[in-house]
Design a protein around this motif. Structure first.
Motif, mmCIF file in Angstrom:
data_model
loop_
_atom_site.group_PDB
_atom_site.id
_atom_site.type_symbol
_atom_site.label_atom_id
_atom_site.label_comp_id
_atom_site.label_asym_id
_atom_site.label_seq_id
_atom_site.Cartn_x
_atom_site.Cartn_y
_atom_site.Cartn_z
ATOM 1 N N LEU A 173 -0.205 4.716 1.235
ATOM 2 C CA LEU A 173 -0.399 5.023 2.658
ATOM 3 C C LEU A 173 0.887 5.500 3.331
ATOM 4 O O LEU A 173 0.996 5.480 4.556
ATOM 5 C CB LEU A 173 -0.918 3.781 3.396
ATOM 6 C CG LEU A 173 -2.299 3.278 2.970
ATOM 7 C CD1 LEU A 173 -2.651 2.012 3.736
ATOM 8 C CD2 LEU A 173 -3.353 4.349 3.208
ATOM 9 N N HIS A 185 0.849 -1.203 0.000
ATOM 10 C CA HIS A 185 0.000 0.000 0.000
ATOM 11 C C HIS A 185 0.882 1.250 0.000
ATOM 12 O O HIS A 185 0.929 2.001 0.976
ATOM 13 C CB HIS A 185 -0.918 0.004 1.232
ATOM 14 C CG HIS A 185 -1.907 -1.115 1.253
ATOM 15 N ND1 HIS A 185 -3.122 -1.053 0.611
ATOM 16 C CD2 HIS A 185 -1.838 -2.343 1.840
ATOM 17 C CE1 HIS A 185 -3.782 -2.182 0.807
ATOM 18 N NE2 HIS A 185 -3.025 -2.981 1.545
ATOM 19 N N VAL A 217 0.358 7.979 6.030
ATOM 20 C CA VAL A 217 -0.222 7.400 7.249
ATOM 21 C C VAL A 217 0.879 6.789 8.110
ATOM 22 O O VAL A 217 0.950 7.029 9.328
ATOM 23 C CB VAL A 217 -1.277 6.330 6.897
ATOM 24 C CG1 VAL A 217 -1.719 5.585 8.164
ATOM 25 C CG2 VAL A 217 -2.473 6.971 6.214
#
Length: 305
Positions: A229, A226, A232
């Motif tokens: 991300l 991912h 994040v």
């Protein structure tokens, strides 16, 4: 490394379901595995014990010698230990008894095993009486069946939250007891005791291990699948560093055997609690949906049918 005699006892204990012969035959014996205070290596020691309710008591007799045994200093540095009794084993929180409670428990031990009284007569140091109780926080039951990595993450977070609540409850109970004291007798000591120190140190060490595991293994593994991300994971890593800074202040206060500055400890604990709760909430919001379909344990860790 254990002495050759201790190693022979350990081997016999594990080969015979906790039963050994020789000088320990017929006695209550456990194996205590601690983490070296300086080396960080695991150390296993056979010890006699006395059962006290749901806990086990071990005594740092060192055969009446002038110094506490090495395993005692190890558990002061790393309070979570492994205990083997018979064919079972469990993680325990090791807490040396203090003051009047130490006197009460030592008298209890001597009634069960008078030889400890003889060891005490040989030395000027008070023999430590260490209470071994289950490491889980009060009321711990876990989040239910763990089938996915999301479940596992939530289990760890639930454990951390429970430990933190228990530390804070014990600290607040100490302050409440001092405020409510009106005599007769002495109020609780102004510093915070070994029960709070040991539980808080165990919590801090577990939290550090969890965050290092995430930073070095979990987050990079997810990021490979991912890449969108990355922001994040960058924020989560920043939050880890923030929590670690506050945790470092707590660690300084835990460096001595007793917490000598309880007001500052209380403030630092409150600050870490706020930071950690916000971090765990954010981490769950970001990661649980991604981990919900990842089986736990991983295939390589599963037992062969």
């Amino acid at each position: 490394m254990p002495t050759s005699f201790d190693q022979s006892v350990i081997d016999e204990f594990r080969a015979n379901g906790g039963k050994v012969g020789g000088p320990f035959e017929g006695g209550d014996l456990l194996l205590l595995t601690t983490t070296g205070a300086r080396s960080g290596a695991s150390r296993t020691t056979p010890l006699g014990y006395v059962r006290h309710g749901d806990s086990l008591l071990v005594v740092g007799s060192n055969l009446g010698g002038p110094r506490h045994p090495g395993w005692y200093y190890n558990l002061l540095a790393h309070p979570v230990v492994r205990v083997e009794v018979g064919t079972s084993s469990f993680e325990a929180l090791a807490v040396p008894a203090e003051g009047a409670r130490r006197e009460e428990l030592f008298a209890y031990v001597v009634r069960a095993v008078p030889g400890y009284g003889d060891y005490q007569e040989r030395t000027r140091r008070p023999l430590p009486v260490v209470v071994l109780g289950r490491a889980e926080p009060a009321g711990w039951s876990g989040p239910g069946e763990v089938r996915t990595l999301a479940d596992k993450l939530l289990e760890v977070h639930t454990w951390l939250r429970g430990q933190l609540r228990q530390v804070r409850a014990e600290v607040e109970a100490h302050f409440a007891a001092r405020a409510a004291h009106s005599g007769p007798g002495e109020p609780p000591a102004p510093g915070l005791g070994l029960q709070i120190r040991q539980r808080c140190l165990a919590f801090c060490q577990a939290l550090e291990f969890h965050h290092v595991s995430e930073d070095e293994h979990l987050f990079p593994g997810i990021a490979r699948h991912h890449p969108d991300l990355s922001d994040v994971f960058g924020r989560l890593a920043d939050e880890h560093r923030t929590v670690a800074r506050v945790q470092g202040e707590l660690a300084k206060l835990l460096a001595g055997v007793h917490i000598a500055d309880p007001e500052r400890f209380r403030a630092e604990l409150g600050a870490m609690s706020e930071e950690l709760e916000a971090h765990l909430d954010h981490e769950e919001e970001a990661l649980l949906p991604l981990l919900a379909d990842v089986p736990w344990p991983p295939e390589r860790l599963r037992p062969t049918p």
